[in-house]
Design a protein around this motif. Structure first.
Motif, PDB file in Angstrom:
ATOM      1  N   GLY A  30      -0.010  -7.288   7.836  1.00  0.00           N
ATOM      2  CA  GLY A  30       0.312  -6.146   6.986  1.00  0.00           C
ATOM      3  C   GLY A  30       0.145  -4.821   7.702  1.00  0.00           C
ATOM      4  N   ALA A  31       0.652  -3.799   7.064  1.00  0.00           N
ATOM      5  CA  ALA A  31       0.540  -2.439   7.588  1.00  0.00           C
ATOM      6  C   ALA A  31       0.634  -1.483   6.405  1.00  0.00           C
ATOM      7  N   LEU A  32       0.396  -0.212   6.684  1.00  0.00           N
ATOM      8  CA  LEU A  32       0.444   0.802   5.623  1.00  0.00           C
ATOM      9  C   LEU A  32       1.816   0.834   4.944  1.00  0.00           C
ATOM     10  N   SER A  33       2.857   0.528   5.723  1.00  0.00           N
ATOM     11  CA  SER A  33       4.218   0.585   5.181  1.00  0.00           C
ATOM     12  C   SER A  33       4.421  -0.419   4.030  1.00  0.00           C
ATOM     13  N   ASN A  34       3.609  -1.481   3.998  1.00  0.00           N
ATOM     14  CA  ASN A  34       3.725  -2.487   2.923  1.00  0.00           C
ATOM     15  C   ASN A  34       3.559  -1.862   1.544  1.00  0.00           C
ATOM     16  N   PHE A  35       2.805  -0.766   1.487  1.00  0.00           N
ATOM     17  CA  PHE A  35       2.452  -0.165   0.198  1.00  0.00           C
ATOM     18  C   PHE A  35       3.190   1.150  -0.064  1.00  0.00           C
ATOM     19  N   ALA A  36       4.235   1.431   0.698  1.00  0.00           N
ATOM     20  CA  ALA A  36       4.903   2.737   0.594  1.00  0.00           C
ATOM     21  C   ALA A  36       5.344   3.058  -0.832  1.00  0.00           C
ATOM     22  N   ASP A  37       6.027   2.115  -1.493  1.00  0.00           N
ATOM     23  CA  ASP A  37       6.525   2.367  -2.858  1.00  0.00           C
ATOM     24  C   ASP A  37       5.374   2.488  -3.851  1.00  0.00           C
ATOM     25  N   LEU A  38       4.347   1.690  -3.646  1.00  0.00           N
ATOM     26  CA  LEU A  38       3.198   1.708  -4.545  1.00  0.00           C
ATOM     27  C   LEU A  38       2.454   3.046  -4.450  1.00  0.00           C
ATOM     28  N   VAL A  39       2.230   3.513  -3.219  1.00  0.00           N
ATOM     29  CA  VAL A  39       1.539   4.800  -3.021  1.00  0.00           C
ATOM     30  C   VAL A  39       2.326   5.915  -3.696  1.00  0.00           C
ATOM     31  N   GLU A  40       3.639   5.923  -3.452  1.00  0.00           N
ATOM     32  CA  GLU A  40       4.483   6.996  -3.989  1.00  0.00           C
ATOM     33  C   GLU A  40       4.464   7.001  -5.519  1.00  0.00           C
ATOM     34  N   TYR A  41       4.441   5.820  -6.132  1.00  0.00           N
ATOM     35  CA  TYR A  41       4.489   5.692  -7.588  1.00  0.00           C
ATOM     36  C   TYR A  41       3.168   6.116  -8.234  1.00  0.00           C
ATOM     37  N   PHE A  42       2.048   5.724  -7.625  1.00  0.00           N
ATOM     38  CA  PHE A  42       0.752   5.896  -8.304  1.00  0.00           C
ATOM     39  C   PHE A  42      -0.031   7.134  -7.875  1.00  0.00           C
ATOM     40  N   ARG A  43       0.417   7.821  -6.825  1.00  0.00           N
ATOM     41  CA  ARG A  43      -0.381   8.957  -6.335  1.00  0.00           C
ATOM     42  C   ARG A  43      -0.375  10.140  -7.303  1.00  0.00           C
ATOM     43  N   HIS A  44       0.512  10.112  -8.279  1.00  0.00           N
ATOM     44  CA  HIS A  44       0.554  11.202  -9.266  1.00  0.00           C
ATOM     45  C   HIS A  44      -0.506  11.026 -10.361  1.00  0.00           C
ATOM     46  N   LYS A  45      -1.079   9.801 -10.463  1.00  0.00           N
ATOM     47  CA  LYS A  45      -2.068   9.555 -11.526  1.00  0.00           C
ATOM     48  C   LYS A  45      -3.404   9.026 -10.994  1.00  0.00           C
ATOM     49  N   TYR A  46      -3.414   8.563  -9.762  1.00  0.00           N
ATOM     50  CA  TYR A  46      -4.623   7.961  -9.189  1.00  0.00           C
ATOM     51  C   TYR A  46      -4.871   8.519  -7.793  1.00  0.00           C
ATOM     52  N   LYS A  47      -6.099   8.343  -7.319  1.00  0.00           N
ATOM     53  CA  LYS A  47      -6.389   8.591  -5.908  1.00  0.00           C
ATOM     54  C   LYS A  47      -6.100   7.276  -5.191  1.00  0.00           C
ATOM     55  N   VAL A  48      -4.960   7.215  -4.520  1.00  0.00           N
ATOM     56  CA  VAL A  48      -4.532   5.971  -3.871  1.00  0.00           C
ATOM     57  C   VAL A  48      -5.042   5.970  -2.425  1.00  0.00           C
ATOM     58  N   VAL A  49      -5.792   4.938  -2.086  1.00  0.00           N
ATOM     59  CA  VAL A  49      -6.451   4.864  -0.779  1.00  0.00           C
ATOM     60  C   VAL A  49      -6.035   3.573  -0.079  1.00  0.00           C
ATOM     61  N   VAL A  50      -5.601   3.694   1.167  1.00  0.00           N
ATOM     62  CA  VAL A  50      -5.236   2.508   1.961  1.00  0.00           C
ATOM     63  C   VAL A  50      -5.981   2.557   3.296  1.00  0.00           C
ATOM     64  N   PRO A  51      -7.095   1.824   3.419  1.00  0.00           N
ATOM     65  CA  PRO A  51      -7.758   1.770   4.724  1.00  0.00           C
ATOM     66  C   PRO A  51      -6.973   0.883   5.689  1.00  0.00           C
ATOM     67  N   ILE A  52      -6.965   1.263   6.957  1.00  0.00           N
ATOM     68  CA  ILE A  52      -6.375   0.406   7.992  1.00  0.00           C
ATOM     69  C   ILE A  52      -7.442  -0.606   8.387  1.00  0.00           C
ATOM     70  N   LEU A  53      -7.203  -1.872   8.080  1.00  0.00           N
ATOM     71  CA  LEU A  53      -8.196  -2.903   8.379  1.00  0.00           C
ATOM     72  C   LEU A  53      -8.202  -3.202   9.882  1.00  0.00           C
ATOM     73  N   PRO A  54      -9.396  -3.338  10.478  1.00  0.00           N
ATOM     74  CA  PRO A  54      -9.495  -3.517  11.938  1.00  0.00           C
ATOM     75  C   PRO A  54      -9.254  -4.971  12.349  1.00  0.00           C
TER      76      PRO A  54
END
Length: 253
Positions: A30-54
């Motif tokens: 996975g990568a941050l790009s996997n969540f692109a649509d989700l981040v865009e949709y929910f960032r208006h109502k939530y603090k959306v956080v995606v850590p880069i897993l090592p």
């Protein structure tokens, strides 16, 4: 849309929006790009956080589900997050489960999609000779119901990982750790409301896995999406986001 990658101590992450924390954990390839649509949709109502897993940065002894969970725990502590809606896809779901079992106090709800932790089909029993692009392309396409969703950019990302000997060793270590770390006997301890969103055509964690999670996690609900594989938030983002929004809305007082 691209987001700023922030750094706090050793942690790299995306953080967009304000409100309750919606924390997203990506999977093995996975990568941050996997969540692109989700981040865009929910960032208006939530603090959306995606850590880069090592995935490739831990020493080999800590390259495991447990090692990734410790990283997530330290990240949450460092950032001071509370009342977290914790979402994980594939291996990220497995890490979310282990974290919720070990540290339930800061987790308000959990969302799993194509999660390992009970059963999963991996990349296969044997890795191909490095450099077999067509093999990697076919394996990447298996993630989706529609093979066209495996874009050249995505296949190139996976190919780069599997073409690096050290990364391959760590991928195998993580995959073996996920298989060993079966959570079947512990899932009944989870008290948080849990939303399971599963692709009806997932061949990596097939539909029966979603049903088994639903049976074993007491306060859980299960939703299937047709014509959808192992990464619903990428393949059918509109339907995924509506299901997730409905679940989160029902948790509001």
């Amino acid at each position: 849309m691209s987001y700023e990658i922030k750094q706090h101590d050793k942690f790299k992450f995306i953080e967009e929006g304000e409100g309750e924390v919606l924390l997203l954990l990506h999977g093995l390839f996975g990568a941050l790009s996997n969540f692109a649509d989700l981040v865009e949709y929910f960032r208006h109502k939530y603090k959306v956080v995606v850590p880069i897993l090592p995935l490739f940065d831990l020493d080999i002894f800590h390259t495991s589900v447990g090692g990734l969970e410790k990283h997530v725990q330290k990240f949450i502590e460092t950032r001071g997050y509370n009342n977290i809606h914790l979402l994980g896809n594939s291996l990220g779901g497995h890490v979310a489960l282990v974290h919720t079992l070990k540290h339930p106090e800061k987790i308000k709800s959990m969302i799993l999609t194509g999660s390992s932790g009970l059963f999963e089909n991996g990349m296969g029993d044997s890795y191909p000779k490095r450099g077999d692009y067509e093999y990697i392309k076919k394996k990447t396409q298996v993630t989706f119901f529609d093979p066209e969703k495996a874009t050249k950019e995505l296949v190139d990302e996976v190919f780069e990982i599997t073409n690096n000997r050290i990364k391959v060793i760590k991928i195998i270590a993580l995959a073996k750790s996920a298989i060993r770390n079966n959570l079947g006997e512990e899932l009944s301890q989870i008290k948080q409301p849990t939303c399971l969103i599963w692709g009806n055509n997932d061949t990596i964690t097939p539909p029966f896995v979603g049903k088994e999670f639903n049976r074993l996690i007491p306060n859980s609900e299960l939703h299937f999406i047709d014509k959808c594989g192992h990464a619903p938030m990428m393949e059918v983002p509109d339907e995924f986001n509506k299901l997730l929004e409905g679940f989160l809305d029902r948790l509001k007082p």
